[in-house]
Design a protein around this motif. Structure first.
Motif, PDB file in Angstrom:
ATOM      1  N   VAL A 175       0.821  -1.204   0.000  1.00 62.21           N
ATOM      2  CA  VAL A 175       0.000   0.000   0.000  1.00 62.21           C
ATOM      3  C   VAL A 175       0.862   1.264   0.000  1.00 62.21           C
ATOM      4  CG1 VAL A 175      -1.810  -1.211   1.259  1.00 62.21           C
ATOM      5  CG2 VAL A 175      -0.162   0.169   2.533  1.00 62.21           C
ATOM      6  N   ARG A 239      -9.319  -3.443  -0.838  1.00 60.29           N
ATOM      7  CA  ARG A 239      -9.001  -2.243  -1.614  1.00 60.29           C
ATOM      8  C   ARG A 239      -9.726  -1.024  -1.053  1.00 60.29           C
ATOM      9  NH1 ARG A 239     -10.320  -4.335  -7.586  1.00 60.29           N
ATOM     10  NH2 ARG A 239      -9.447  -2.297  -8.200  1.00 60.29           N
ATOM     11  N   LYS A 243      -7.952   2.022   1.367  1.00 59.98           N
ATOM     12  CA  LYS A 243      -8.099   3.404   0.894  1.00 59.98           C
ATOM     13  C   LYS A 243      -8.750   4.273   1.969  1.00 59.98           C
ATOM     14  CE  LYS A 243     -10.350   6.439  -2.414  1.00 59.98           C
ATOM     15  NZ  LYS A 243     -11.346   6.598  -3.484  1.00 59.98           N
ATOM     16  N   SER A 244      -9.704   3.710   2.694  1.00 60.55           N
ATOM     17  CA  SER A 244     -10.453   4.488   3.690  1.00 60.55           C
ATOM     18  C   SER A 244      -9.585   4.975   4.845  1.00 60.55           C
ATOM     19  CB  SER A 244     -11.630   3.662   4.236  1.00 60.55           C
ATOM     20  OG  SER A 244     -11.181   2.660   5.139  1.00 60.55           O
ATOM     21  N   PRO A 248      -4.205   3.458   0.055  1.00 68.62           N
ATOM     22  CA  PRO A 248      -4.688   2.641  -1.073  1.00 68.62           C
ATOM     23  C   PRO A 248      -3.597   1.720  -1.603  1.00 68.62           C
ATOM     24  CG  PRO A 248      -4.214   4.878  -1.783  1.00 68.62           C
ATOM     25  CD  PRO A 248      -4.101   4.880  -0.288  1.00 68.62           C
ATOM     26  N   ASP A 252      -3.574   0.228  -7.925  1.00 69.14           N
ATOM     27  CA  ASP A 252      -5.034   0.046  -7.984  1.00 69.14           C
ATOM     28  C   ASP A 252      -5.658   1.070  -8.927  1.00 69.14           C
ATOM     29  OD1 ASP A 252      -7.801  -0.218  -7.504  1.00 69.14           O
ATOM     30  OD2 ASP A 252      -7.419  -0.909  -5.468  1.00 69.14           O
ATOM     31  N   TYR A 255      -9.096   2.621  -6.990  1.00 71.81           N
ATOM     32  CA  TYR A 255      -9.045   3.266  -5.678  1.00 71.81           C
ATOM     33  C   TYR A 255      -7.708   3.937  -5.367  1.00 71.81           C
ATOM     34  CZ  TYR A 255     -13.105   0.220  -5.253  1.00 71.81           C
ATOM     35  OH  TYR A 255     -14.307  -0.415  -5.466  1.00 71.81           O
ATOM     36  N   GLY A 256      -6.728   3.776  -6.238  1.00 76.30           N
ATOM     37  CA  GLY A 256      -5.433   4.377  -6.010  1.00 76.30           C
ATOM     38  C   GLY A 256      -5.293   5.727  -6.677  1.00 76.30           C
ATOM     39  N   GLN A 267      -3.880  -3.746  -8.988  1.00 77.32           N
ATOM     40  CA  GLN A 267      -3.626  -3.624  -7.565  1.00 77.32           C
ATOM     41  C   GLN A 267      -2.622  -4.676  -7.071  1.00 77.32           C
ATOM     42  OE1 GLN A 267      -6.656  -4.118  -8.907  1.00 77.32           O
ATOM     43  NE2 GLN A 267      -7.176  -6.234  -8.425  1.00 77.32           N
TER      44      GLN A 267
END
Length: 307
Positions: A175, A239, A243-244, A248, A252, A255-256, A267
């Motif tokens: 990540v 994923r 991210k949350s 992320p 990805d 979401y990246g 990802q």
């Protein structure tokens, strides 16, 4: 005929009819939905509307989804990495880039094509003609372990274990950003992203219960290598959850970051461990597989990156 009923919620209100419906299911493309609307298969409060109609809160949308014609899915001699196999099931290590089952745009080269060649007629039929033997899925660019049922007894048992959250599922992920604490738990409901309905998001109003545990394996100057354990199995769960919390997955596309500065396609996510109770014997089976070589290559880049 397969009739779907949808009640328009606040997050959908104001969208075009075709866009609102297309966002409900990943397989429903906007072009496909527009064809249903023009064929009078979509009703808004019992009436046919144009595809440009803006939906309103509380409206009842009925969608008469036509039956999918049987796909002519051919067995293909595609090499499989099999981690476990017996008369009831097998566990395969799916490579990055392989689609699990045929769909528009991916009629061949899928895991199902390979399974039909390897297993012949020994696959459960519960998943339907397009998904024989498929108990669960992982995304195209996620590598790692998948269970496949050879008969309906095994299929039913494995699905129930998924529902009961008794299957062990550990993933490796790389990540963005440095996670300071050694481990953590993310308990946040996941549902359709109200701003972009082809994506998922943490949704406290309409989301479903979702829990991910994570622990740090290695830190890099600008990234972290983690192991994630799924307590639930929502679409894109790892994923979305990573991210949350501001981390992320590298590469990805959904979401990246928009800019993929590491050049990692898809990802950085690998299904490392899969553990379950054998449907027939009751024995606990656990399979484990290493992350693909692309992970090691990426980590070498990350180790030498300057802070």
């Amino acid at each position: 005929m397969d009739m779907h009923l949808v009640i328009i919620t606040e997050d959908m209100a104001g969208e075009r009819l075709d866009k609102a419906i297309a966002g409900l299911e990943p397989e429903w493309s906007r072009v496909r939905v527009q064809d249903w609307i023009s064929s009078s298969r979509v009703f808004v409060n019992g009436k046919v509307k144009k595809e440009s109609y803006r939906v309103k809160v509380g409206e009842k949308i009925e969608i008469d989804v036509p039956e999918v014609e049987d796909l002519d899915i051919l067995p293909e001699n595609i090499p499989l990495t099999i981690c476990y196999e017996d008369e009831d099931l097998l566990v395969v290590n799916k490579p990055r880039g392989m689609v699990v089952h045929p769909a528009p745009g991916h009629a061949s080269g899928t895991l199902v094509n390979a399974l039909l060649h390897h297993c012949k007629n020994d696959l459960s039929g519960i998943g339907g003609v397009a998904r024989p033997g498929i108990v669960h899925r992982i995304d195209k660019d996620t590598s790692g372990l998948l269970m496949v049922a050879k008969n309906d007894l095994a299929h039913h048992s494995l699905v129930e274990q998924l529902k009961e959250h008794s299957i062990t599922r550990l993933y490796l992920a790389i990540v963005h950003g440095v996670i300071q604490h050694e481990r953590g738990l993310i308990d946040a409901p996941i549902g359709r992203d109200p701003k972009e309905r082809k994506r998922m998001a943490v949704e406290h109003r309409n989301g479903k219960h979702a829990v991910t545990h994570f622990s740090v394996i290695e830190r890099f100057p600008k990234a972290t290598y983690v192991e994630c354990k799924l307590e639930t199995g929502r679409t894109h769960q790892i994923r979305v959850h990573m991210k949350s919390i501001g981390h992320p997955l590298i590469g990805d596309p959904l979401y990246g970051p928009v800019k993929n500065k590491y050049g990692f396609e898809g990802q950085a996510l690998h299904a490392e461990v899969l553990g379950f109770t054998h449907p027939r014997t009751g024995e606990r089976i656990e399979c484990k597989t290493e992350a693909p070589e692309a992970f090691a290559d990426l980590m070498e880049k990350l180790r030498i990156e300057k802070t």
